[in-house]
Design an enzyme around this catalytic site. Structure first.
Site, short mmCIF file in Angstrom:
data_model
loop_
_atom_site.label_atom_id
_atom_site.label_comp_id
_atom_site.label_asym_id
_atom_site.label_seq_id
_atom_site.Cartn_x
_atom_site.Cartn_y
_atom_site.Cartn_z
N HIS A 95 0.85 -1.20 0.00
CA HIS A 95 0.00 0.00 0.00
C HIS A 95 0.89 1.24 0.00
CE1 HIS A 95 -3.14 2.84 1.17
NE2 HIS A 95 -3.98 1.92 0.74
N ASP A 138 -7.96 -5.20 -0.04
CA ASP A 138 -8.47 -6.07 -1.12
C ASP A 138 -8.12 -7.54 -0.95
OD1 ASP A 138 -7.67 -3.27 -3.03
OD2 ASP A 138 -9.70 -4.06 -2.80
C1 SDX Z 1 -6.28 0.22 -2.95
O1 SDX Z 1 -4.31 4.64 -2.03
C2 SDX Z 1 -5.28 4.04 -1.42
O2 SDX Z 1 -5.66 4.41 -0.32
C3 SDX Z 1 -5.94 2.91 -2.19
C4 SDX Z 1 -6.96 2.08 -1.42
C5 SDX Z 1 -8.23 2.88 -1.14
O3 SDX Z 1 -8.94 2.53 -0.20
O4 SDX Z 1 -8.56 3.79 -1.94
O5 SDX Z 1 -6.40 1.66 -0.19
C6 SDX Z 1 -7.41 0.87 -2.23
O6 SDX Z 1 -6.04 0.57 -4.07
C7 SDX Z 1 -5.43 -0.79 -2.24
C8 SDX Z 1 -4.24 -1.31 -3.12
C9 SDX Z 1 -4.76 -2.39 -4.09
N1 SDX Z 1 -3.73 -2.72 -5.06
C10 SDX Z 1 -3.05 -3.90 -4.98
O7 SDX Z 1 -3.21 -4.73 -4.09
C11 SDX Z 1 -2.07 -4.14 -6.13
C12 SDX Z 1 -0.76 -4.75 -5.60
N2 SDX Z 1 -0.06 -3.71 -4.84
C13 SDX Z 1 1.02 -2.98 -5.52
O8 SDX Z 1 0.83 -2.81 -6.88
C14 SDX Z 1 1.45 -1.72 -4.73
O9 SDX Z 1 1.69 -2.13 -3.45
C15 SDX Z 1 0.55 -0.51 -4.71
C16 SDX Z 1 0.12 -0.08 -6.06
C17 SDX Z 1 -0.66 -0.77 -3.87
C18 SDX Z 1 1.34 0.64 -4.05
O10 SDX Z 1 2.37 0.95 -4.93
P1 SDX Z 1 3.49 2.04 -4.52
O11 SDX Z 1 3.10 2.79 -3.31
O12 SDX Z 1 3.81 2.82 -5.75
O13 SDX Z 1 4.71 1.15 -4.08
P2 SDX Z 1 5.86 0.67 -5.03
O14 SDX Z 1 5.28 0.05 -6.27
O15 SDX Z 1 6.85 1.77 -5.19
O16 SDX Z 1 6.49 -0.52 -4.15
C19 SDX Z 1 7.57 -0.29 -3.25
C20 SDX Z 1 8.39 -1.59 -3.30
C21 SDX Z 1 8.85 -1.93 -4.72
O17 SDX Z 1 10.01 -2.73 -4.60
P3 SDX Z 1 11.49 -1.96 -4.74
O18 SDX Z 1 11.43 -1.24 -6.07
O19 SDX Z 1 11.57 -1.05 -3.54
O20 SDX Z 1 12.48 -3.11 -4.72
O21 SDX Z 1 7.56 -2.68 -2.88
C22 SDX Z 1 7.39 -3.59 -3.98
C23 SDX Z 1 7.75 -2.83 -5.24
O22 SDX Z 1 8.23 -3.72 -6.24
N3 SDX Z 1 5.98 -3.99 -3.98
C24 SDX Z 1 5.54 -5.22 -4.24
C25 SDX Z 1 4.13 -5.16 -4.10
N4 SDX Z 1 3.78 -3.92 -3.76
C26 SDX Z 1 4.92 -3.19 -3.69
N5 SDX Z 1 6.19 -6.35 -4.58
C27 SDX Z 1 5.41 -7.45 -4.79
N6 SDX Z 1 4.06 -7.48 -4.67
C28 SDX Z 1 3.40 -6.35 -4.32
N7 SDX Z 1 2.06 -6.36 -4.20
#
Ligand code: SDX
Length: 436
Positions: free
Chosen positions: A308, A365
């Site tokens: 998140h 989710d």
């Molecule tokens: C919602 O914003 C909100 O409040 C949204 C929400 C709401 O109520 O409105 O809470 C609802 O959208 C919840 C999120 C649902 N989405 C998912 O579950 C999709 C999977 N999650 C990821 O795509 C990600 O965690 C996000 C999109 C939710 C957040 O992305 P960020 O904040 O841009 O984080 P990032 O991609 O920069 O990740 C930081 C690190 C990275 O690794 P490094 O580059 O530091 O090595 O964490 C890793 C990412 O690769 N990472 C994950 C991951 N999520 C982050 N690695 C594997 N699996 C994941 N799910």
């Protein structure tokens, strides 16, 4: 708005300017850069607005490090346990929980605005079978602007009140109608004798040949699920609502934009993506392979329902949903192997340094889809459920935005393209023929 002030000094290009720091009521601090470009020529760069506050807001507070979520100061755990979704919707939109009279008036307003214009019903016939309900929902909500009085910043307070109730109520009817159309069953109209959530379940599952028994437990559960999804400060779809609304677009088109943003698999679409992913992992049988894929920087695979932007602790909503999920499946005797798999994946991830170092926990989710499945909600309606729940949050932020500012959202950029070019006036290059 009770805020305190401090200041920060910016040194650049041999100069020094002092900028105000605004301290919010819960101690979050923001550098106010309103004067910075004028005084230094500098703008900030922050892709994805990871470190940027777009506004002041009094609606929802999140402490991502501590896993705190409050609507108008009330902890999400208390609201989910003690209130109804309609009362929480009133709280978000009006800023306080309703008195008995306010509750009656609001419920009556929702009822009076629950029927979809009959001419709009025919729109459903134009969508191809299998159209995703989120596409239908955003289209129908946008079309409401053609059928209902315009509602934008210049309208009357009464029209705003009625239009906000109309959005929260009719969109629920549109969602249920879209589902019925998708399964070829006759639509079921809303009833004034049913509560908000009971009405939705009845519109979804009642049928002329199989009257639907409205289970009080399913109604309670839906209230909890809608409450935990009702708002979440400046998430992607709410930011879309504020941005589109800032151009003084009418409320319906603004909400349609929020629905579109929410449909993305990185946002609200994740609840459907989680189930699809769990089923894929279940079919493959090798959980470790998918955990390795999620950790592999060169692999676009992500563990859906994990991570998140704000929470760097367990999403308090995920905890509520997981507990409700386990209770409901136990009480109904439903055994869903996907729940066991979800537990297994959570246990592995929470003991894996990759997830621990990045503070990746289950988000709202991760367990929601399993609970919706147990309630009989079809997968392609999962994100629609999220959208219905988020309506009060989007409406509350739209109202706050129009009462706070008339500034259109228009960020700056840093241009990194070609410098000045001249069209080559050499003979070999003839101007394009404008007719072909
Ligand atoms: C919602 O914003 C909100 O409040 C949204 C929400 C709401 O109520 O409105 O809470 C609802 O959208 C919840 C999120 C649902 N989405 C998912 O579950 C999709 C999977 N999650 C990821 O795509 C990600 O965690 C996000 C999109 C939710 C957040 O992305 P960020 O904040 O841009 O984080 P990032 O991609 O920069 O990740 C930081 C690190 C990275 O690794 P490094 O580059 O530091 O090595 O964490 C890793 C990412 O690769 N990472 C994950 C991951 N999520 C982050 N690695 C594997 N699996 C994941 N799910």
């Amino acid at each position: 708005m009770k805020t305190q002030k401090s200041e920060a000094v910016l040194k650049f290009d041999g100069r020094e300017i002092t900028l105000p720091v605004i301290i919010g009521t819960e101690g979050d601090k923001g550098l106010d850069i309103s004067r910075m470009r004028k005084e230094t020529g500098l703008v900030t760069i922050d892709p994805g607005f990871v470190n940027t506050a777009s506004c002041f807001s009094q609606i929802t507070y999140i402490d991502g490090e501590k896993g705190i979520l409050r609507y108008r100061g009330y902890p999400i755990q208390e609201l989910a346990a003690k209130e109804t979704f309609v009362d929480v919707a009133y709280l978000l939109v009006h800023g306080a929980l309703p008195t008995e009279k306010e509750r009656m008036d609001f419920s009556s307003l929702l009822n009076r605005n629950s029927l979809l214009h009959e001419d709009m019903r025919h729109f459903f016939d134009s969508f191809p079978q299998g159209a995703h309900p989120m596409h239908i929902l955003s289209t129908m909500v946008n079309a409401m602007a053609a059928f209902y009085p315009n509602v934008d910043v210049h309208t009357t307070a009464r029209n705003i009140e009625h239009s906000c109730a109309r959005v929260i109520s009719i969109v629920r009817t549109i969602a249920a109608f879209a589902y019925k159309k998708s399964i070829g069953e006759p639509i079921v109209y809303p009833r004034h004798d049913l509560s908000y959530c009971a009405n939705f379940l009845n519109m979804m599952f009642d049928s002329p040949v199989r009257p639907y028994h409205i289970s009080p437990e399913a109604v309670r559960l839906l209230n909890v699920l809608f409450i935990v999804h009702a708002d979440h400060e400046q998430n992607c779809s709410t930011t879309a609502v504020r941005a589109i609304g800032s151009a003084q677009v009418n409320l319906y088109a603004t909400i349609a934009a929020g629905i579109s943003a929410l449909s993305g698999p990185l946002h609200g679409g994740a609840n459907q993506a989680v189930i699809e992913q769990l089923r894929m992992i279940q079919a493959d049988g090798d959980i470790g392979k998918f955990i390795r894929k999620a950790k592999d920087k060169d692999d676009p695979f992500r563990l859906m329902g994990f991570g998140h932007r704000v929470y760097k602790a367990y999403d308090p909503r995920a905890e509520i949903v997981r507990n409700e999920c386990e209770k409901y499946l136990a009480a109904t005797g439903i055994h869903d192997p996907l729940l066991d798999l979800a537990h297994r994946i959570e246990e592995i991830a929470r003991n894996d340094s990759y997830f621990i170092e990045r503070k990746l926990y289950p988000n709202v989710d991760f367990y929601t889809g399993i609970l919706y499945r147990a309630m009989g909600i079809p997968e392609n309606m999962f994100t629609v459920m999220f959208a219905l729940a988020r309506l009060p949050g989007w409406v509350a932020h739209w109202r706050e935005m129009i009462s706070d500012t008339t500034k259109i959202v228009r960020p700056r950029q840093i241009y990194v393209g070609r410098t000045l070019q001249k069209l080559d006036d050499g003979a070999e290059r003839l101007p394009a023929d404008l007719l072909v």
